[in-house]
Design a protein around this motif. Structure first.
Motif, PDB file in Angstrom:
ATOM      1  N   GLY A  48     188.758  80.819  40.903  1.00 32.81           N
ATOM      2  CA  GLY A  48     187.375  80.381  40.882  1.00 32.81           C
ATOM      3  C   GLY A  48     187.053  79.169  41.712  1.00 32.81           C
ATOM      4  N   SER A  49     188.049  78.486  42.287  1.00 35.50           N
ATOM      5  CA  SER A  49     187.754  77.289  43.060  1.00 35.50           C
ATOM      6  C   SER A  49     188.857  77.017  44.070  1.00 35.50           C
ATOM      7  N   ASP A  50     188.440  76.568  45.255  1.00 36.22           N
ATOM      8  CA  ASP A  50     189.388  76.150  46.287  1.00 36.22           C
ATOM      9  C   ASP A  50     189.573  74.635  46.325  1.00 36.22           C
ATOM     10  N   LEU A  51     188.838  73.900  45.492  1.00 31.23           N
ATOM     11  CA  LEU A  51     188.924  72.443  45.537  1.00 31.23           C
ATOM     12  C   LEU A  51     190.343  71.915  45.332  1.00 31.23           C
ATOM     13  N   PRO A  52     191.126  72.447  44.375  1.00 30.66           N
ATOM     14  CA  PRO A  52     192.486  71.908  44.215  1.00 30.66           C
ATOM     15  C   PRO A  52     193.311  72.031  45.489  1.00 30.66           C
ATOM     16  N   MET A  53     193.145  73.115  46.195  1.00 30.18           N
ATOM     17  CA  MET A  53     193.879  73.326  47.438  1.00 30.18           C
ATOM     18  C   MET A  53     193.568  72.224  48.451  1.00 30.18           C
ATOM     19  N   HIS A  54     192.283  71.915  48.597  1.00 32.49           N
ATOM     20  CA  HIS A  54     191.890  70.900  49.564  1.00 32.49           C
ATOM     21  C   HIS A  54     192.295  69.496  49.106  1.00 32.49           C
ATOM     22  N   GLN A  55     192.153  69.231  47.827  1.00 27.53           N
ATOM     23  CA  GLN A  55     192.425  67.893  47.306  1.00 27.53           C
ATOM     24  C   GLN A  55     193.912  67.570  47.231  1.00 27.53           C
TER      25      GLN A  55
END
Length: 517
Positions: free
Chosen positions: A413-420
């Motif tokens: 549901g989210s790509d934020l962890p990947m980027h962060q």
């Protein structure tokens, strides 16, 4: 930055205006985090927090502004915690648990604002020493305990900024401390008198000049011949990685890669083989190892293996096979609620009602594991969550020629962890002044230079192979030698210096002088 001129005009009773100002500053700070990653937003946002500390008429306004700042900073960054949950059962816990995590993170800026305002004596000391020291302390506390989760620390926003040059000296925690100090200097430039503005501007320039000088120091030196490596990003989403079709596909894809790669080193992601070792097809690892030995190559892969004392539990492990010999590394720092459940007797029944996380019964490996050898060179190896702890693997980094991080950043549901998560690897490379290879399941897979800059990446969410060449290095930076003792020592000195300006401290020194006379 634009909010700072408004601070002197806020009505003392208009607490909501301090809330709005704090929220705006926090949202500014959030822009410094990936994926936006606009690093100047960090000191500019923190300048607003420093302005609140300096200009708030009372503790309640300082606290309200600090709370709003924390929520504005962390809700956009940690909002991904709300995805991937199943609220059909125990909805209060499904939404309450992520809210509690965000509230805990937001409590840091709130506490910093309240304490700094309470102890405020001189603007320069408060903004440039006291507030940075308090911030560093709250970040350090997030690394402690069974619920530890030091996600997206402030220093990681500066991995490609001027302050990054100081990372080999003071680490990510120290870089974060100086980022707050820059914010305090900006606040003083905007709000202070003429003399204060000049002193703040000189302090800001001095910090940046020190960073520039530090960046020119070659903390480590090349050693040996360059090494050719191939990094395999499998591209399996978390929702499909552990189903039967995904398991078969992963075994086939990774076997084909390891058997046909011609690089000296072939690396797969964390838990690339989503099975316990004894559940792998017969001879699977033997074929990979035999081919690697015949071609004088090494293969590094991630898998699960049963613990020796309890077959119901397992390690999240990395296995090296090939010319350097068979070696195993077990992950030592486990992700709360991803690999293990703190306070399991109470929380596990609730957690299992709102999420379906496979392989939750992981056991941490020994802290005394020898550093692995990969491609004939000793490496500093970290598995995913471990690379958020800069101080934890300093011995391995000291002996390593290069660093390796295996990760699995797929979050439904989210790509934020990947980027962060990617900036954490950049900061670890900076701290050790050594190149780093990062291999992730869905991204980001990257080759990172010793100066923290990304040399090459592959697109996320697709199977891809990144072939790269790195230059191993030897040497030990001051941070690798002393760890967080350096930034914590700086924070303690800054805190003590700021307290020395309090009226009580001055009166106490005067009494001591009279007594001595």
């Amino acid at each position: 930055m634009t909010m700072l001129p408004l601070l002197p005009h806020l009505h003392p009773d208009g607490r909501w205006r301090w809330v709005a100002t704090g929220a705006a500053g926090g949202l500014g700070l959030a822009l410094a985090q990936a994926p936006v990653a606009w690093w100047p937003a960090a000191p500019l946002g923190l300048a607003v927090l420093a302005g609140i500390v300096l200009r708030a008429p009372g503790r309640s306004q300082a606290l309200a502004g600090g709370i709003a700042f924390g929520v504005g900073a962390w809700l956009p960054v940690l909002g991904w915690l709300y995805s991937g949950i199943e609220p059909d059962h125990a909805a209060w816990f499904a939404y309450g648990a992520p809210t509690l995590v965000i509230a805990a993170f937001a409590a840091g800026p709130a506490a910093c604002s309240l304490v700094a305002h309470t102890l405020h004596a001189r603007p320069a000391l408060t903004a440039c020493l006291l507030l940075p020291a308090l911030w560093a302390g709250t970040e350090w506390l997030r690394q402690l305990g069974s619920f530890r989760f030091p996600w997206a620390p402030l220093g990681h926003t500066q991995v490609e900024a001027p302050l990054a040059g100081l990372a080999p000296l003071i680490g990510g925690l120290g870089v974060g401390l100086l980022t707050v100090a820059l914010g305090g200097a900006i606040a003083l430039i905007c709000l202070g008198g003429c003399r204060t503005r000049k002193a703040a501007a000189l302090s800001l320039l001095a910090i940046l000049a020190a960073a520039e000088l530090a960046a020119r120091i070659e903390w480590t030196r090349p050693a040996g011949a360059p090494l050719r490596a191939a990094l395999m990003q499998g591209g399996y989403a978390g929702s499909e990685k552990f189903d039967s079709d995904g398991v078969v596909s992963a075994l086939q894809r990774y076997a084909e890669f390891t058997l046909h790669s011609r690089a000296r080193v072939a690396i797969l992601p964390e838990t690339a083989l989503p099975l316990l070792e004894h559940e792998l097809p017969p001879g699977y690892l033997d074929v990979v190892e035999r081919r690697a030995r015949e071609q004088n190559r090494d293969v590094l892969l991630g898998l699960f293996r049963r613990t020796e004392d309890d077959p119901r539990r397992h390690h999240n492990s990395a296995r090296i096979v090939g010319a350097s010999g068979a070696q195993t590394y077990d992950k030592t720092i486990l992700l709360p609620f991803g690999e293990t459940i703190p306070a399991a007797a109470i929380l596990r029944p609730l957690f299992e009602r709102i999420a379906r996380v496979p392989m939750l019964d992981a056991v941490p490996g020994s802290r005394l594991q020898p550093a692995p050898v990969l491609g004939g060179i000793r490496i500093g190896l970290r598995l995913c969550f471990e690379d958020l702890f800069g101080d934890a693997a300093r011995e391995a980094s000291a002996a390593a020629g290069y660093l390796v991080v295996l990760s699995n950043d797929s979050w439904d549901g989210s790509d934020l962890p990947m980027h962060q998560h990617l900036p954490a690897a950049q900061m670890r490379a900076l701290e050790a002044a050594k190149p780093l290879l990062r291999v992730a399941n869905t991204g980001w897979t990257a080759s990172i230079r010793a100066d923290g800059r990304i040399d090459a990446v592959v697109p996320p969410h697709q199977p891809a192979v990144l072939e790269t060449t790195l230059q191993p290095r030897i040497g030990i930076t001051p941070y690798v030698r002393h760890g967080d003792a350096i930034p914590l020592g700086l924070a303690a000195l800054a805190f003590s210096a700021s307290l020395s300006a309090l009226p009580g401290a001055r009166h106490g020194r005067a009494r001591d002088a009279r007594s001595a006379a």
